[in-house]
Motif scaffolding. Sequence first.
Motif, PDB file in Angstrom:
ATOM      1  N   TYR A  49      38.246  36.355  37.811  1.00 15.75           N
ATOM      2  CA  TYR A  49      39.688  36.469  38.045  1.00 15.75           C
ATOM      3  C   TYR A  49      40.146  37.732  37.339  1.00 15.75           C
ATOM      4  N   HIS A  50      40.716  38.664  38.090  1.00 12.30           N
ATOM      5  CA  HIS A  50      41.179  39.939  37.535  1.00 12.30           C
ATOM      6  C   HIS A  50      42.637  39.777  37.105  1.00 12.30           C
ATOM      7  N   TYR A  51      42.840  39.705  35.803  1.00  8.41           N
ATOM      8  CA  TYR A  51      44.180  39.494  35.248  1.00  8.41           C
ATOM      9  C   TYR A  51      44.803  40.848  34.918  1.00  8.41           C
ATOM     10  N   VAL A  52      45.974  41.095  35.470  1.00  7.62           N
ATOM     11  CA  VAL A  52      46.647  42.381  35.267  1.00  7.62           C
ATOM     12  C   VAL A  52      48.059  42.164  34.747  1.00  7.62           C
ATOM     13  N   LEU A  56      47.888  45.054  29.741  1.00 13.35           N
ATOM     14  CA  LEU A  56      46.557  44.451  29.631  1.00 13.35           C
ATOM     15  C   LEU A  56      45.909  44.280  31.001  1.00 13.35           C
ATOM     16  N   GLN A  57      44.604  44.584  31.048  1.00  9.30           N
ATOM     17  CA  GLN A  57      43.771  44.221  32.193  1.00  9.30           C
ATOM     18  C   GLN A  57      42.529  43.535  31.660  1.00  9.30           C
ATOM     19  N   PRO A  82      46.588  33.054  29.866  1.00 11.28           N
ATOM     20  CA  PRO A  82      45.125  33.005  30.010  1.00 11.28           C
ATOM     21  C   PRO A  82      44.429  32.223  28.895  1.00 11.28           C
ATOM     22  N   LYS A  83      44.881  32.406  27.656  1.00  5.46           N
ATOM     23  CA  LYS A  83      44.248  31.709  26.532  1.00  5.46           C
ATOM     24  C   LYS A  83      44.396  30.202  26.676  1.00  5.46           C
TER      25      LYS A  83
END
Length: 205
Positions: A49-52, A56-57, A82-83
């Motif tokens: 999963y690409h978190y943008v 932060l990326q 995300p955490k």
Amino acid sequence: MIAYVRGKLSVIDDESVIVEANGVGYELICANPFSFQESLEKEIKIHTYHYVREDLQALYGFKKREDKALFSKLLNVSGIGPKGALAVLASTSVRDFVTAIEQEDEKFLTRFPGVGKKTARQMILDLKGKLVAWLPDEDNETSIFYAKDLTSQERSQAVEEALEAMKALGYSERELKALRPKLANSDHANVDDYVRHGLQLMMKN
């Protein structure tokens, strides 16, 4: 969007793994990095999963598409980042989480780190009815939740790898020593499930 990475698993760290593909090392943040221990130095496919965000990326890695899908759904819940989403995946299975949502089991949901009653209620409001398709049919359980029987040697190895993973998460030798016999007497399909069970036992203490 990077859907998955396929390559050699070259590094396992406390919070992430590194997969080398075509000369590029991809760092993938995972819920239980040490659950990939058996694939070290081997070719592996990890769903990502690409978190943008503006500042932060990051790439998050998952063994199963169901875990990735749940991670994505959790990010849409107000108060879950995300955490927090990784903490849920590290502590339970998709099936148990979906069951808790459908049964509105706030007590189960508030066991997760950083999840209070308000966030648990928000999870239920946002997710109830949207995840039920992930539950297996009682008469014909799908491969998503299929568990093969482990030999006694494989089970012992899985327990030790699970304890190592929990040590990396910050649990003390004393806590893990007390936990070892409880895990050894349980029957799970893989290291991931042993880690989840161990975390659940720790949350009850």
